[in-house]
Design a protein around this motif. Structure first.
Motif, PDB file in Angstrom:
ATOM      1  N   GLU A 868       0.388  13.428   8.977  1.00  0.00           N
ATOM      2  CA  GLU A 868      -0.613  13.743   7.958  1.00  0.00           C
ATOM      3  C   GLU A 868      -0.438  12.848   6.737  1.00  0.00           C
ATOM      4  O   GLU A 868      -1.404  12.400   6.142  1.00  0.00           O
ATOM      5  CB  GLU A 868      -0.500  15.211   7.559  1.00  0.00           C
ATOM      6  CG  GLU A 868      -1.527  15.576   6.485  1.00  0.00           C
ATOM      7  CD  GLU A 868      -1.580  17.069   6.229  1.00  0.00           C
ATOM      8  OE1 GLU A 868      -1.022  17.822   7.008  1.00  0.00           O
ATOM      9  OE2 GLU A 868      -2.203  17.443   5.222  1.00  0.00           O
ATOM     10  N   MET A 869       0.806  12.564   6.413  1.00  0.00           N
ATOM     11  CA  MET A 869       1.060  11.725   5.245  1.00  0.00           C
ATOM     12  C   MET A 869       0.526  10.315   5.469  1.00  0.00           C
ATOM     13  O   MET A 869      -0.128   9.732   4.601  1.00  0.00           O
ATOM     14  CB  MET A 869       2.557  11.697   4.941  1.00  0.00           C
ATOM     15  CG  MET A 869       2.915  10.860   3.730  1.00  0.00           C
ATOM     16  SD  MET A 869       4.668  10.923   3.400  1.00  0.00           S
ATOM     17  CE  MET A 869       4.817  12.653   3.038  1.00  0.00           C
ATOM     18  N   LYS A 870       0.802   9.772   6.611  1.00  0.00           N
ATOM     19  CA  LYS A 870       0.395   8.388   6.869  1.00  0.00           C
ATOM     20  C   LYS A 870      -1.125   8.239   6.921  1.00  0.00           C
ATOM     21  O   LYS A 870      -1.670   7.210   6.545  1.00  0.00           O
ATOM     22  CB  LYS A 870       1.013   7.909   8.174  1.00  0.00           C
ATOM     23  CG  LYS A 870       2.530   7.716   8.074  1.00  0.00           C
ATOM     24  CD  LYS A 870       3.103   7.220   9.393  1.00  0.00           C
ATOM     25  CE  LYS A 870       4.609   6.984   9.274  1.00  0.00           C
ATOM     26  NZ  LYS A 870       5.198   6.508  10.550  1.00  0.00           N
ATOM     27  N   HIS A 871      -1.830   9.273   7.411  1.00  0.00           N
ATOM     28  CA  HIS A 871      -3.274   9.144   7.578  1.00  0.00           C
ATOM     29  C   HIS A 871      -4.073   9.671   6.384  1.00  0.00           C
ATOM     30  O   HIS A 871      -5.172   9.176   6.111  1.00  0.00           O
ATOM     31  CB  HIS A 871      -3.717   9.900   8.844  1.00  0.00           C
ATOM     32  CG  HIS A 871      -3.220   9.274  10.109  1.00  0.00           C
ATOM     33  ND1 HIS A 871      -2.012   9.635  10.693  1.00  0.00           N
ATOM     34  CD2 HIS A 871      -3.747   8.289  10.888  1.00  0.00           C
ATOM     35  CE1 HIS A 871      -1.836   8.910  11.796  1.00  0.00           C
ATOM     36  NE2 HIS A 871      -2.855   8.078  11.940  1.00  0.00           N
ATOM     37  N   ASN A 872      -3.553  10.672   5.702  1.00  0.00           N
ATOM     38  CA  ASN A 872      -4.368  11.351   4.689  1.00  0.00           C
ATOM     39  C   ASN A 872      -3.868  11.165   3.263  1.00  0.00           C
ATOM     40  O   ASN A 872      -4.560  11.551   2.326  1.00  0.00           O
ATOM     41  CB  ASN A 872      -4.432  12.856   4.993  1.00  0.00           C
ATOM     42  CG  ASN A 872      -5.037  13.135   6.351  1.00  0.00           C
ATOM     43  OD1 ASN A 872      -5.939  12.422   6.784  1.00  0.00           O
ATOM     44  ND2 ASN A 872      -4.556  14.171   7.021  1.00  0.00           N
ATOM     45  N   TRP A 873      -2.664  10.640   3.094  1.00  0.00           N
ATOM     46  CA  TRP A 873      -2.112  10.592   1.743  1.00  0.00           C
ATOM     47  C   TRP A 873      -2.066   9.169   1.175  1.00  0.00           C
ATOM     48  O   TRP A 873      -1.347   8.891   0.227  1.00  0.00           O
ATOM     49  CB  TRP A 873      -0.697  11.194   1.713  1.00  0.00           C
ATOM     50  CG  TRP A 873      -0.682  12.646   2.048  1.00  0.00           C
ATOM     51  CD1 TRP A 873      -1.748  13.450   2.278  1.00  0.00           C
ATOM     52  CD2 TRP A 873       0.481  13.464   2.208  1.00  0.00           C
ATOM     53  NE1 TRP A 873      -1.351  14.719   2.565  1.00  0.00           N
ATOM     54  CE2 TRP A 873       0.022  14.775   2.535  1.00  0.00           C
ATOM     55  CE3 TRP A 873       1.851  13.238   2.115  1.00  0.00           C
ATOM     56  CZ2 TRP A 873       0.897  15.823   2.767  1.00  0.00           C
ATOM     57  CZ3 TRP A 873       2.722  14.302   2.340  1.00  0.00           C
ATOM     58  CH2 TRP A 873       2.252  15.565   2.674  1.00  0.00           C
ATOM     59  N   ALA A 874      -2.783   8.266   1.757  1.00  0.00           N
ATOM     60  CA  ALA A 874      -2.768   6.891   1.250  1.00  0.00           C
ATOM     61  C   ALA A 874      -3.311   6.803  -0.167  1.00  0.00           C
ATOM     62  O   ALA A 874      -2.954   5.903  -0.934  1.00  0.00           O
ATOM     63  CB  ALA A 874      -3.586   5.995   2.189  1.00  0.00           C
ATOM     64  N   ASP A 875      -4.204   7.736  -0.522  1.00  0.00           N
ATOM     65  CA  ASP A 875      -4.785   7.731  -1.871  1.00  0.00           C
ATOM     66  C   ASP A 875      -3.989   8.594  -2.838  1.00  0.00           C
ATOM     67  O   ASP A 875      -4.474   8.940  -3.903  1.00  0.00           O
ATOM     68  CB  ASP A 875      -6.226   8.236  -1.814  1.00  0.00           C
ATOM     69  CG  ASP A 875      -6.299   9.658  -1.254  1.00  0.00           C
ATOM     70  OD1 ASP A 875      -7.330  10.315  -1.451  1.00  0.00           O
ATOM     71  OD2 ASP A 875      -5.311  10.093  -0.611  1.00  0.00           O
ATOM     72  N   ARG A 876      -2.753   8.955  -2.474  1.00  0.00           N
ATOM     73  CA  ARG A 876      -1.890   9.773  -3.345  1.00  0.00           C
ATOM     74  C   ARG A 876      -0.678   8.937  -3.737  1.00  0.00           C
ATOM     75  O   ARG A 876       0.394   9.028  -3.130  1.00  0.00           O
ATOM     76  CB  ARG A 876      -1.443  11.052  -2.629  1.00  0.00           C
ATOM     77  CG  ARG A 876      -2.570  11.957  -2.149  1.00  0.00           C
ATOM     78  CD  ARG A 876      -3.165  12.746  -3.299  1.00  0.00           C
ATOM     79  NE  ARG A 876      -2.227  13.713  -3.795  1.00  0.00           N
ATOM     80  CZ  ARG A 876      -2.079  14.930  -3.257  1.00  0.00           C
ATOM     81  NH1 ARG A 876      -2.815  15.314  -2.220  1.00  0.00           N
ATOM     82  NH2 ARG A 876      -1.209  15.768  -3.768  1.00  0.00           N
ATOM     83  N   PRO A 877      -0.790   8.074  -4.752  1.00  0.00           N
ATOM     84  CA  PRO A 877       0.336   7.179  -5.108  1.00  0.00           C
ATOM     85  C   PRO A 877       1.613   7.949  -5.420  1.00  0.00           C
ATOM     86  O   PRO A 877       2.708   7.448  -5.199  1.00  0.00           O
ATOM     87  CB  PRO A 877      -0.192   6.440  -6.343  1.00  0.00           C
ATOM     88  CG  PRO A 877      -1.682   6.548  -6.245  1.00  0.00           C
ATOM     89  CD  PRO A 877      -1.962   7.856  -5.596  1.00  0.00           C
ATOM     90  N   ASN A 878       1.465   9.162  -5.961  1.00  0.00           N
ATOM     91  CA  ASN A 878       2.673   9.911  -6.323  1.00  0.00           C
ATOM     92  C   ASN A 878       3.491  10.326  -5.100  1.00  0.00           C
ATOM     93  O   ASN A 878       4.649  10.720  -5.236  1.00  0.00           O
ATOM     94  CB  ASN A 878       2.304  11.149  -7.131  1.00  0.00           C
ATOM     95  CG  ASN A 878       1.365  12.074  -6.368  1.00  0.00           C
ATOM     96  OD1 ASN A 878       0.478  11.610  -5.671  1.00  0.00           O
ATOM     97  ND2 ASN A 878       1.562  13.367  -6.501  1.00  0.00           N
TER      98      ASN A 878
END
Length: 891
Positions: A868-878
């Motif tokens: 989920e992190m690799k696919h959905n969190w690319a726009d979450r720099p933090n």
């Protein structure tokens, strides 16, 4: 290892059409640009045809940057005496926190080339190296550090070695703490005294040929022989350097007092470091000499004058001082406790002033148990020692007759100490009279003692003695005491003096004599109005009501006197209620009048007397307590507040009433806030252990949101202490655990914001809230976890933060290992968003530990999180930092 970088701007100054800015990587405020132009020029009139490059460092006026510069002789300029200066502008926060070393920074300074300045028009990247900034011992800065830290005066070092200053100044900058680092200024080639505004540079290296320019500098600030820098031996200086090298990393001996934030709290005064060494010495000596622990309090208060700085250290120092004092003999113990209480009264210990009350209470207890020790302590005391005398004075009324006889003998030997005792505890005089009345020596001896004390005392102390005697009827037994009472009676005591003079059971004074004296004492009251008091005093009102033969006729007559004015009418109606034999038997006569009378007494233009308040207390019992707040005005500060007993009675009734009315939706939130802002109710809430909720909560109040909102409003409007919030919040979490909703979460977040605003320590409320949320993952409590987990975890693991109470009597909080496991379990067994788990773990600085535990305990859940992190969190720099952590775990 990933290093954080800092962007450092730069400028170049040199000769063009005069000395001016030649290149810069950023625009500066006018004040900053002017200071750069001034201090980048040659440091004085040349004493040689050329010179070696020299360093200059100083803060800019805007405090946005700290300037670190190197100046070279410019032999290509069209005129003599020109220079080229390269200045690095370090962001002030990074400079103060020593994120970049001055020794490292000096390697980025380079001589500009007049062929082009393009490279100086861009900011440069400097990597933080705070972990190695102070590695190693630098003996060549020993004498400079000693002279500067011991004396706190600017220094001028005369030297023929130009390289000496360039080597020492950066090392010295890396030695000092943030507040001093931010304002420090230095120059390694000062041809004349250099200044910033009216202040001299802190450290200047000057060639010997320029000595004449320093004729106005005090000799104690000049080091003439630079060779001594490497040969001087001074144990104090060695301790200072040792303290610096250890405390920068929170590893020194003082870390147990101050923690890792010692350097952040030190003021910019250079002698603060030396005083820390003195404080350390005093703490060590206090193991054998109790007075050293008290001296340590003085030194600590001088280093940190702000009441909000170094609070933990001050608490710990007070704890040690109290422990040392409690090991002393009783007489000395009283003196030491009083000395500690005096320190608690100073502004530097402002947040700990509550301890002064406890110390005075302990002095009172000891003086009751050991009167002889109390007399001995007073005999040795000089000057005004308020805690000692007030504490002993409170205990003297509890002494036995024999001890009061000793007090009389003590007064003959130590009149000055007796005067101080009476100044802080004037009630000693009447208590001594009452004790001597039962003594074998007799009441006359007690009168002789009190009159002797009175005659020897100053005018102000005489007034205190006189007013304390007026509070009893003992003065009516002796003409001299009556004279003192009449001389010092206040307006509020007139009825007492009038009553005693009217009764005159001992016949020592005539009524006319006493009244004439009172008329002279209070010229605003005419002699006629006092002699014929009518219904203008409580005494006259009582006499008037008692003269009525028929209660019903008397009531009608009283009602007909309403035209005499508010004051007289209120006193007569109060006297009627107070003197009525059986109020219930006449209830049908006063039922309709009771509310009007109560408002008449409480809404008056002047403060009601105790007699009026007594009547109000009687009448108050006829009201429904849950109705009182709707009858009175929330915005009015009633005069009855000066009477503690009545304010307590009515305040508790109003408090119960407003809680009931608000929780049952009979009172609006605005009206509730108005009541909470009322002085009386604010005081009652602050003194109430349950914020007024006792005996009010029952099943009919089903709205948890209203209860949470009430507690939050109480805190915001009255400043109720965190200690009172803790049991209530814990109780409410338990009550509404099955029915928790997002509205209650919103109210809790506001309460937590208030708690964190008023206290820097983690409260028990936050711990209980976190445990409740983690134990109930199926409820909408994830916001509570996100708001509290990092703050609770960082406090409880690996080292607990303790309050003063916990340090002395309680154990540390539970370590945080279980919290990590609870966090993982809660997210794994609920539908809480995985991104929240990542953010919480990062905030708590345990992301690596948490996700390694997830991998070990539940590989499937770990895989879900990773994908989920690799696919959905690319726009979450933090959360990008967590991607790197997961990659490391996978490897």
């Amino acid at each position: 290892m990933n290093l954080q970088s800092i962007m450092v701007h730069q400028t170049v100054h040199g000769y063009m059409h005069g000395h001016e800015l030649l290149a810069a990587s950023t625009e500066l405020a006018t004040c900053d640009a002017d200071r750069l132009a001034q201090l980048s020029d040659l440091s004085g009139y040349p004493v040689a045809p050329s010179f070696q490059p020299y360093l200059t460092c100083y803060p800019l006026p805007s405090q946005k940057y700290y300037a670190f510069a190197c100046t070279w002789f410019d032999d290509e300029a069209p005129r003599d005496g020109c220079v080229l200066t390269h200045t690095l502008l370090v962001p002030m926060d990074a400079w103060k926190n020593a994120d970049v070393s001055a020794q490292q920074l000096s390697t980025f300074l380079r001589r500009p080339n007049r062929a082009g300045f393009d490279e100086f028009c861009r900011a440069i990247e400097v990597f933080e190296n705070s972990e190695s900034i102070r590695a190693g011992y630098r003996p060549e800065v020993q004498r400079i550090a000693g002279s500067y830290f011991l004396n706190g005066q600017p220094l001028v070092i005369l030297t023929a070695e130009a390289e000496l200053g360039r080597d020492i100044l950066p090392a010295f900058l890396d030695l000092i703490w943030p507040a001093l680092r931010a304002r420090f200024s230095g120059c390694t080639y000062a041809l004349q005294p250099r200044h910033i505004g009216s202040s001299q540079f802190d450290l200047q290296f000057a060639p010997a040929a320029a000595l004449s320019k320093y004729s106005r500098v005090p000799e104690c600030q000049i080091i003439r022989n630079a060779g001594e820098l490497l040969s001087i031996e001074d144990s104090r200086v060695e301790r200072l350097i040792e303290l610096v090298n250890s405390e920068w990393f929170g590893e020194g001996k003082l870390a147990s007092y101050f923690g890792r934030d010692l350097w952040d709290n030190l003021p910019p005064d250079p002698t603060a470091l030396h005083r820390l060494v003195i404080f350390d010495d005093l703490v060590k000596r206090s193991e054998h000499t109790s007075s050293s622990s008290i001296a340590a309090l003085d030194v600590l208060g001088g280093i940190f004058p702000s009441p909000t700085v170094a609070v933990d250290a001050k608490e710990q120092a007070l704890k040690i001082a109290i422990q040392r004092a409690m090991s002393q003999p009783l007489a000395s113990r009283l003196e030491y406790l009083a000395s500690i209480a005096l320190r608690c009264s100073k502004s530097s210990f402002g947040t700990l002033r509550k301890l002064r009350r406890d110390l005075v209470t302990e002095i009172t207890r000891i003086s009751i148990d050991a009167p002889e020790s109390a007399l001995e302590a007073m005999s040795r005391s000089k000057g005004r020692n308020a805690p000692l005398f007030s504490g002993i004075g409170r205990g003297i009324p509890s002494w036995n007759i024999h001890d009061h006889e000793s007090l009389g003998e003590f007064g003959d030997q130590f009149p000055a100490q007796i005067e101080s005792l009476l100044r802080y505890a004037p009630e000693v005089a009447p208590s001594h009279l009452m004790a001597m009345d039962r003594s074998n020596l007799g009441f006359e001896r007690g009168i002789a003692n009190v009159l002797s004390w009175y005659d020897r005392s100053r005018l102000y102390v005489r007034g205190l003695i006189g007013k304390s005697i007026v509070e009893t009827e003992l003065f009516s037994r002796n003409e001299a005491l009556v004279g003192i009472a009449v001389e010092h009676a206040g307006v509020r005591q007139l009825d007492l003096v009038f009553s005693a003079l009217l009764k005159d059971p001992h016949g020592v004074w005539h009524l006319e004599h006493g009244l004439e004296a009172l008329v002279k004492r209070f010229p605003e009251e005419s002699r006629e109005s006092i002699l014929g008091m009518g219904i203008q005093t409580d005494l006259a009102a009582d006499l008037f009501v008692q003269s009525l033969q028929c209660t019903l006729d008397g009531l009608n007559l009283i009602e007909s006197l309403g035209s005499i004015g508010h004051l007289g009418y209120s006193k007569v109606t109060a006297a009627f209620v107070r003197n009525l034999p059986d109020l219930d038997s006449e209830s049908h006569q006063i039922e309709e009048r009771s509310e009007a009378w109560l408002k008449l007494w409480l809404d008056g233009e002047s403060a009601p007397s105790k007699h009026v308040l007594t009547s109000a207390r009687i009448l108050l019992r006829r009201f429904d307590n849950l109705d009182i707040s709707l009858r009175l005005s929330a915005k009015k500060n009633y005069y009855f507040e000066f009477d503690d007993s009545f304010a307590s009675l009515l305040g508790e009734s109003i408090l119960r009433s407003i809680v009931h009315a608000y929780l049952s939706s009979r009172m609006s939130q605005d009206d509730l806030i108005s009541w909470l802002r009322n002085v009386l109710i604010s005081k009652r809430v602050q003194s109430s252990e349950d914020l007024g909720l006792n005996k009010i909560i029952h099943n009919s109040y089903s709205s948890g949101v209203m209860l949470w909102r009430y507690i939050r409003l109480v805190g915001e409007e009255t400043g109720a202490s965190q200690r009172k919030f803790e049991p209530l919040c814990t109780w409410l979490f338990g009550m509404f655990k099955p029915t928790w909703d997002r509205q209650m979460t919103s109210e809790w977040k506001l309460i937590l914001a208030y708690l964190q605003r008023t206290s820097r320590q983690v409260s028990r409320c936050e711990i209980d809230a976190l445990n409740t949320a983690l134990d109930n993952p199926n409820l909408p409590l994830v916001e509570i976890v996100a708001q509290t987990f990092a703050r609770v975890y960082l406090t409880t693991a690996p080292k607990a933060s303790r309050t003063f109470f916990e340090m002395m009597w309680a154990s540390v909080l539970d370590p945080g290992l279980n919290l990590r496991k609870k966090l993982v379990f809660a997210f794994r067994n609920s539908n809480w968003p995985p991104a929240s788990l990542a953010e919480i773990a990062l905030d708590a600085e345990i992301a690596d530990l948490v996700f390694r535990e997830v991998q070990i305990t539940d590989q499937q859940y770990f895989t879900v999180l990773t994908n989920e992190m690799k696919h959905n969190w690319a726009d979450r720099p933090n959360l990008h930092k967590l991607l790197r952590i997961l990659d490391q775990i996978n490897r």
